[in-house]
Each structure stands twice: as C-alpha cells, then as structure tokens.
Design a protein around this motif. Sequence first.
Motif, PDB file in Angstrom:
ATOM      1  N   ALA A  22     -55.699 -50.277   9.947  1.00  0.00           N
ATOM      2  CA  ALA A  22     -54.348 -49.684   9.576  1.00  0.00           C
ATOM      3  C   ALA A  22     -53.989 -49.237   8.111  1.00  0.00           C
ATOM      4  O   ALA A  22     -53.209 -48.377   7.881  1.00  0.00           O
ATOM      5  N   VAL A  23     -54.040 -50.025   7.627  1.00  0.00           N
ATOM      6  CA  VAL A  23     -53.902 -50.148   5.488  1.00  0.00           C
ATOM      7  C   VAL A  23     -54.556 -48.315   5.373  1.00  0.00           C
ATOM      8  O   VAL A  23     -53.851 -48.157   4.808  1.00  0.00           O
ATOM      9  N   GLU A  24     -55.533 -48.323   5.874  1.00  0.00           N
ATOM     10  CA  GLU A  24     -56.226 -46.697   5.151  1.00  0.00           C
ATOM     11  C   GLU A  24     -56.363 -45.794   6.479  1.00  0.00           C
ATOM     12  O   GLU A  24     -57.013 -44.511   6.599  1.00  0.00           O
ATOM     13  N   ASN A  25     -56.106 -46.152   7.600  1.00  0.00           N
ATOM     14  CA  ASN A  25     -56.320 -45.095   8.778  1.00  0.00           C
ATOM     15  C   ASN A  25     -55.485 -45.696   9.586  1.00  0.00           C
ATOM     16  O   ASN A  25     -55.524 -45.217  11.031  1.00  0.00           O
ATOM     17  N   THR A  26     -54.643 -45.136   9.398  1.00  0.00           N
ATOM     18  CA  THR A  26     -52.890 -45.165  10.066  1.00  0.00           C
ATOM     19  C   THR A  26     -53.254 -43.880  11.315  1.00  0.00           C
ATOM     20  O   THR A  26     -52.582 -44.473  12.715  1.00  0.00           O
ATOM     21  N   PRO A  27     -53.493 -42.339  11.013  1.00  0.00           N
ATOM     22  CA  PRO A  27     -53.335 -41.829  12.415  1.00  0.00           C
ATOM     23  C   PRO A  27     -53.999 -42.209  12.860  1.00  0.00           C
ATOM     24  O   PRO A  27     -54.117 -41.797  14.312  1.00  0.00           O
ATOM     25  N   ALA A  28     -55.893 -42.373  12.528  1.00  0.00           N
ATOM     26  CA  ALA A  28     -57.430 -42.877  13.891  1.00  0.00           C
ATOM     27  C   ALA A  28     -56.419 -43.873  14.301  1.00  0.00           C
ATOM     28  O   ALA A  28     -56.698 -43.991  15.750  1.00  0.00           O
ATOM     29  N   VAL A  29     -55.641 -45.053  14.059  1.00  0.00           N
ATOM     30  CA  VAL A  29     -55.179 -46.294  14.764  1.00  0.00           C
ATOM     31  C   VAL A  29     -54.788 -45.462  15.939  1.00  0.00           C
ATOM     32  O   VAL A  29     -53.902 -46.696  17.170  1.00  0.00           O
ATOM     33  N   CYS A  30     -53.127 -44.830  15.601  1.00  0.00           N
ATOM     34  CA  CYS A  30     -52.385 -44.664  16.164  1.00  0.00           C
ATOM     35  C   CYS A  30     -52.709 -43.347  17.119  1.00  0.00           C
ATOM     36  O   CYS A  30     -52.518 -44.021  18.585  1.00  0.00           O
ATOM     37  N   GLU A  49     -49.603 -66.994  17.575  1.00  0.00           N
ATOM     38  CA  GLU A  49     -50.148 -66.440  16.637  1.00  0.00           C
ATOM     39  C   GLU A  49     -50.786 -65.011  17.189  1.00  0.00           C
ATOM     40  O   GLU A  49     -50.777 -63.020  16.136  1.00  0.00           O
ATOM     41  N   VAL A  50     -50.976 -64.118  18.915  1.00  0.00           N
ATOM     42  CA  VAL A  50     -51.235 -62.815  18.910  1.00  0.00           C
ATOM     43  C   VAL A  50     -49.821 -61.951  18.387  1.00  0.00           C
ATOM     44  O   VAL A  50     -50.426 -60.785  17.640  1.00  0.00           O
ATOM     45  N   ALA A  51     -48.779 -62.383  18.453  1.00  0.00           N
ATOM     46  CA  ALA A  51     -47.485 -61.548  18.198  1.00  0.00           C
ATOM     47  C   ALA A  51     -47.980 -61.472  16.085  1.00  0.00           C
ATOM     48  O   ALA A  51     -47.472 -60.742  16.690  1.00  0.00           O
ATOM     49  N   ARG A  52     -47.704 -62.263  16.270  1.00  0.00           N
ATOM     50  CA  ARG A  52     -47.551 -62.178  14.309  1.00  0.00           C
ATOM     51  C   ARG A  52     -48.951 -61.263  13.935  1.00  0.00           C
ATOM     52  O   ARG A  52     -48.366 -60.716  13.569  1.00  0.00           O
ATOM     53  N   GLY A  53     -50.374 -61.396  14.406  1.00  0.00           N
ATOM     54  CA  GLY A  53     -51.436 -60.396  14.503  1.00  0.00           C
ATOM     55  C   GLY A  53     -50.482 -59.110  14.692  1.00  0.00           C
ATOM     56  O   GLY A  53     -50.819 -57.810  13.762  1.00  0.00           O
ATOM     57  N   ALA A  54     -50.109 -58.925  15.841  1.00  0.00           N
ATOM     58  CA  ALA A  54     -49.017 -57.502  16.057  1.00  0.00           C
ATOM     59  C   ALA A  54     -49.207 -57.126  15.883  1.00  0.00           C
ATOM     60  O   ALA A  54     -48.271 -55.673  15.416  1.00  0.00           O
ATOM     61  N   ALA A  55     -47.330 -57.978  15.101  1.00  0.00           N
ATOM     62  CA  ALA A  55     -46.670 -57.689  14.233  1.00  0.00           C
ATOM     63  C   ALA A  55     -46.806 -57.330  12.561  1.00  0.00           C
ATOM     64  O   ALA A  55     -46.161 -56.334  12.418  1.00  0.00           O
ATOM     65  N   ALA A  56     -47.911 -57.782  12.160  1.00  0.00           N
ATOM     66  CA  ALA A  56     -48.225 -57.078  10.700  1.00  0.00           C
ATOM     67  C   ALA A  56     -49.260 -56.510  11.034  1.00  0.00           C
ATOM     68  O   ALA A  56     -49.068 -54.861  10.097  1.00  0.00           O
ATOM     69  N   ALA A  57     -49.926 -55.623  12.057  1.00  0.00           N
ATOM     70  CA  ALA A  57     -50.595 -54.515  12.524  1.00  0.00           C
ATOM     71  C   ALA A  57     -49.139 -53.459  12.364  1.00  0.00           C
ATOM     72  O   ALA A  57     -49.154 -52.325  12.000  1.00  0.00           O
ATOM     73  N   LEU A  58     -48.370 -53.510  13.185  1.00  0.00           N
ATOM     74  CA  LEU A  58     -47.460 -52.739  13.130  1.00  0.00           C
ATOM     75  C   LEU A  58     -46.596 -51.789  12.134  1.00  0.00           C
ATOM     76  O   LEU A  58     -45.979 -51.025  11.604  1.00  0.00           O
ATOM     77  N   ARG A  59     -46.843 -54.018  10.825  1.00  0.00           N
ATOM     78  CA  ARG A  59     -46.209 -53.363   9.940  1.00  0.00           C
ATOM     79  C   ARG A  59     -46.819 -52.625   8.793  1.00  0.00           C
ATOM     80  O   ARG A  59     -46.652 -51.735   8.219  1.00  0.00           O
ATOM     81  N   ASN A  60     -48.103 -52.196   9.263  1.00  0.00           N
ATOM     82  CA  ASN A  60     -49.099 -51.808   8.293  1.00  0.00           C
ATOM     83  C   ASN A  60     -49.653 -50.380   8.683  1.00  0.00           C
ATOM     84  O   ASN A  60     -48.951 -49.653   7.735  1.00  0.00           O
ATOM     85  N   LEU A  61     -48.958 -50.114   9.872  1.00  0.00           N
ATOM     86  CA  LEU A  61     -48.667 -48.502  10.679  1.00  0.00           C
ATOM     87  C   LEU A  61     -47.720 -48.067   9.958  1.00  0.00           C
ATOM     88  O   LEU A  61     -47.533 -46.889  10.093  1.00  0.00           O
ATOM     89  N   SER A  62     -47.094 -48.740   9.733  1.00  0.00           N
ATOM     90  CA  SER A  62     -45.004 -48.212   9.369  1.00  0.00           C
ATOM     91  C   SER A  62     -45.016 -47.554   8.213  1.00  0.00           C
ATOM     92  O   SER A  62     -44.670 -46.598   7.821  1.00  0.00           O
ATOM     93  N   LYS A  63     -46.253 -48.464   7.194  1.00  0.00           N
ATOM     94  CA  LYS A  63     -46.418 -48.120   5.975  1.00  0.00           C
ATOM     95  C   LYS A  63     -47.424 -46.677   6.046  1.00  0.00           C
ATOM     96  O   LYS A  63     -47.417 -46.342   4.467  1.00  0.00           O
ATOM     97  N   GLY A  64     -48.136 -46.501   6.895  1.00  0.00           N
ATOM     98  CA  GLY A  64     -49.018 -45.556   6.586  1.00  0.00           C
ATOM     99  C   GLY A  64     -49.084 -44.361   6.503  1.00  0.00           C
ATOM    100  O   GLY A  64     -48.200 -43.700   6.323  1.00  0.00           O
ATOM    101  N   ASP A  65     -49.635 -43.330   6.248  1.00  0.00           N
ATOM    102  CA  ASP A  65     -49.426 -41.646   6.062  1.00  0.00           C
ATOM    103  C   ASP A  65     -49.746 -41.288   7.730  1.00  0.00           C
ATOM    104  O   ASP A  65     -50.116 -41.844   8.337  1.00  0.00           O
TER     105      ASP A  65
END
Length: 65
Positions: A22-30, A49-65
Amino acid sequence: MPLLRGEAPVAGVAARACRNLAVENTPAVCSAGALPPLVALLAAGAGSEVARGAAAALRNLSKGD
C-alpha cells in the motif's frame, strides 16, 4: 483477496504484505478488493497480530494516492 480470508497466520502475513504494498500501490491494492477483508480482520481484536497487520495496511492505504 482470498489470502486475507484464510486462516489467521496466513491472513496476518497477507495483511502485512498489503501494508507494504500500500505504500506505493494504493490504487492497485484497493482495486484488488483488499478493503473489505482488511476491515473484517479488525474483528480479531486489538491484541491480535492479524488485526494489527490489517490496521497497519488500512493506515497505509489511507495515506496513499
């Protein structure tokens, strides 16, 4: 994204992979349909650990383009 719907260890690894992608590929991940399964993984609870990973992914997606 089928891996995000798998067993907890696999889903956790998939969530962390989405976090990194998600850091550089937000549109593709979404567009791959990652958002609903990532949100569903949050139900595992804050101490999970699963929820923490999901939360981190969602955080990065929210910051992406």
